[in-house]
Design a protein around this motif. Structure first.
Motif, mmCIF file in Angstrom:
data_model
loop_
_atom_site.group_PDB
_atom_site.id
_atom_site.type_symbol
_atom_site.label_atom_id
_atom_site.label_comp_id
_atom_site.label_asym_id
_atom_site.label_seq_id
_atom_site.Cartn_x
_atom_site.Cartn_y
_atom_site.Cartn_z
ATOM 1 N N ASP A 16 55.527 50.148 -3.029
ATOM 2 C CA ASP A 16 56.506 50.185 -4.119
ATOM 3 C C ASP A 16 56.358 48.934 -4.979
ATOM 4 N N VAL A 17 56.236 47.785 -4.349
ATOM 5 C CA VAL A 17 56.018 46.524 -5.060
ATOM 6 C C VAL A 17 55.100 45.663 -4.196
ATOM 7 N N ALA A 18 54.110 45.053 -4.815
ATOM 8 C CA ALA A 18 53.224 44.115 -4.124
ATOM 9 C C ALA A 18 52.973 42.944 -5.057
ATOM 10 N N GLY A 19 52.848 41.757 -4.492
ATOM 11 C CA GLY A 19 52.618 40.580 -5.322
ATOM 12 C C GLY A 19 51.642 39.620 -4.684
ATOM 13 N N TRP A 20 50.970 38.885 -5.541
ATOM 14 C CA TRP A 20 50.004 37.889 -5.119
ATOM 15 C C TRP A 20 50.363 36.559 -5.775
ATOM 16 N N ARG A 21 50.146 35.480 -5.082
ATOM 17 C CA ARG A 21 50.327 34.163 -5.689
ATOM 18 C C ARG A 21 49.251 33.990 -6.756
ATOM 19 N N ARG A 22 49.640 33.366 -7.859
ATOM 20 C CA ARG A 22 48.699 33.191 -8.979
ATOM 21 C C ARG A 22 47.438 32.438 -8.564
ATOM 22 N N GLU A 23 47.563 31.466 -7.683
ATOM 23 C CA GLU A 23 46.374 30.713 -7.281
ATOM 24 C C GLU A 23 45.402 31.567 -6.473
ATOM 25 N N ARG A 24 45.857 32.658 -5.870
ATOM 26 C CA ARG A 24 44.982 33.558 -5.129
ATOM 27 C C ARG A 24 44.444 34.682 -6.001
ATOM 28 N N MET A 25 45.256 35.141 -6.973
ATOM 29 C CA MET A 25 44.834 36.217 -7.864
ATOM 30 C C MET A 25 45.328 35.885 -9.265
ATOM 31 N N PRO A 26 44.554 35.099 -10.004
ATOM 32 C CA PRO A 26 45.003 34.658 -11.326
ATOM 33 C C PRO A 26 45.022 35.759 -12.390
ATOM 34 N N THR A 30 41.598 44.945 -10.861
ATOM 35 C CA THR A 30 40.986 46.075 -11.557
ATOM 36 C C THR A 30 40.356 46.997 -10.529
ATOM 37 N N GLY A 31 40.032 48.194 -10.952
ATOM 38 C CA GLY A 31 39.418 49.153 -10.038
ATOM 39 C C GLY A 31 40.467 49.994 -9.336
ATOM 40 N N ARG A 32 40.012 50.828 -8.459
ATOM 41 C CA ARG A 32 40.893 51.770 -7.767
ATOM 42 C C ARG A 32 41.860 51.087 -6.822
ATOM 43 N N ALA A 33 41.395 50.231 -5.934
ATOM 44 C CA ALA A 33 42.268 49.587 -4.952
ATOM 45 C C ALA A 33 41.984 48.096 -4.920
ATOM 46 N N ALA A 34 43.049 47.305 -4.920
ATOM 47 C CA ALA A 34 42.884 45.862 -4.757
ATOM 48 C C ALA A 34 42.446 45.612 -3.323
ATOM 49 N N THR A 35 41.500 44.717 -3.137
ATOM 50 C CA THR A 35 41.017 44.423 -1.783
ATOM 51 C C THR A 35 41.529 43.083 -1.265
ATOM 52 N N LEU A 36 42.162 42.305 -2.114
ATOM 53 C CA LEU A 36 42.748 41.034 -1.691
ATOM 54 C C LEU A 36 44.130 41.301 -1.103
ATOM 55 N N ARG A 37 44.364 40.837 0.122
ATOM 56 C CA ARG A 37 45.637 41.032 0.805
ATOM 57 C C ARG A 37 46.773 40.468 -0.028
ATOM 58 N N PRO A 38 47.859 41.241 -0.245
ATOM 59 C CA PRO A 38 48.981 40.712 -1.016
ATOM 60 C C PRO A 38 49.708 39.608 -0.249
ATOM 61 N N SER A 143 61.416 63.428 -4.988
ATOM 62 C CA SER A 143 60.993 62.047 -4.798
ATOM 63 C C SER A 143 60.023 61.657 -5.899
ATOM 64 N N THR A 144 60.143 60.430 -6.383
ATOM 65 C CA THR A 144 59.244 59.953 -7.422
ATOM 66 C C THR A 144 57.947 59.477 -6.816
ATOM 67 N N SER A 145 56.915 59.448 -7.620
ATOM 68 C CA SER A 145 55.661 58.884 -7.146
ATOM 69 C C SER A 145 55.854 57.389 -6.967
ATOM 70 N N ARG A 146 55.146 56.822 -6.026
ATOM 71 C CA ARG A 146 55.296 55.409 -5.745
ATOM 72 C C ARG A 146 54.435 54.624 -6.705
ATOM 73 N N ARG A 147 54.973 53.542 -7.216
ATOM 74 C CA ARG A 147 54.277 52.698 -8.174
ATOM 75 C C ARG A 147 54.190 51.297 -7.610
ATOM 76 N N THR A 148 53.200 50.572 -8.075
ATOM 77 C CA THR A 148 52.993 49.219 -7.592
ATOM 78 C C THR A 148 52.914 48.258 -8.758
ATOM 79 N N ALA A 149 53.601 47.143 -8.628
ATOM 80 C CA ALA A 149 53.447 46.071 -9.609
ATOM 81 C C ALA A 149 52.206 45.303 -9.210
ATOM 82 N N THR A 150 51.170 45.353 -10.040
ATOM 83 C CA THR A 150 49.897 44.785 -9.616
ATOM 84 C C THR A 150 49.572 43.451 -10.253
ATOM 85 N N GLN A 151 50.378 42.999 -11.186
ATOM 86 C CA GLN A 151 50.049 41.727 -11.784
ATOM 87 C C GLN A 151 50.463 40.592 -10.860
#
Length: 163
Positions: A16-26, A30-38, A143-151
């Motif tokens: 539903d929501v995922a986040g990364w620290r800016r220093e890890r993912m500035p 891109t692409g189909r699936a992020a491979t860096l652990r949130p 039920s709504t489709s699940r969305r992810t905040a990827t920035q």
């Protein structure tokens, strides 16, 4: 934007929501699936996905050492905040609507070395997400489709994780 996170070759989740620290993912993934652990994942559970989010995903995120896992249960209603400590999650906070999240008495003190989650700052934000999801489900009748905040996390979200 719908995005997915790939934890290993056979495990991809759409959070539903995922986040990364800016220093890890500035930059935005891109692409189909992020491979860096949130660094942070939040799931809003409903009766149809309760076991998957609270057992299956929990076990995967714990094994992959995702630092923060928040579970918003709309049926109870309850926010459970997990923090990865060593090899497992500990409950870092609990809150119901109108309450401030508090650390359960039976949990050990949080380490000063790791980031802390300011649940109180994020509670109204998460409540807004849950309210929006319920409104969409009522309008669509399903039920709504699940969305992810990827920035990468905003400064406010990053501050909430370290305050």
């Amino acid at each position: 934007i719908e995005a997915e996170v790939q934890y290993d070759a056979g495990t991809i989740y759409r959070h539903d929501v995922a986040g990364w620290r800016r220093e890890r993912m500035p930059t935005r993934p891109t692409g189909r699936a992020a491979t860096l652990r949130p660094d942070w994942v939040c799931e809003i559970v409903s009766p149809s996905n309760w076991a998957h989010d609270t057992v299956t995903k929990f076990q995967t995120l714990q094994a992959c050492a995702v630092p923060h896992y928040w579970v918003v249960d709309l049926e109870r209603p309850l926010l459970t905040v997990y923090r990865h400590a060593g090899e497992c999650y500990m409950v870092a906070g609990l809150a119901q609507p109108g309450q401030r999240a508090s650390k359960p008495d039976h949990q050990p003190q949080a380490s000063a070395a790791g980031p802390r989650i300011s649940v109180m700052r994020a509670a109204s934000w998460l409540r807004g997400i849950a309210d929006s999801r319920r409104t969409r489900e009522r309008r669509s009748g399903a039920s709504t489709s699940r969305r992810t905040a990827t920035q990468p996390m905003s400064a406010a979200a990053n501050e909430a994780m370290t305050a």
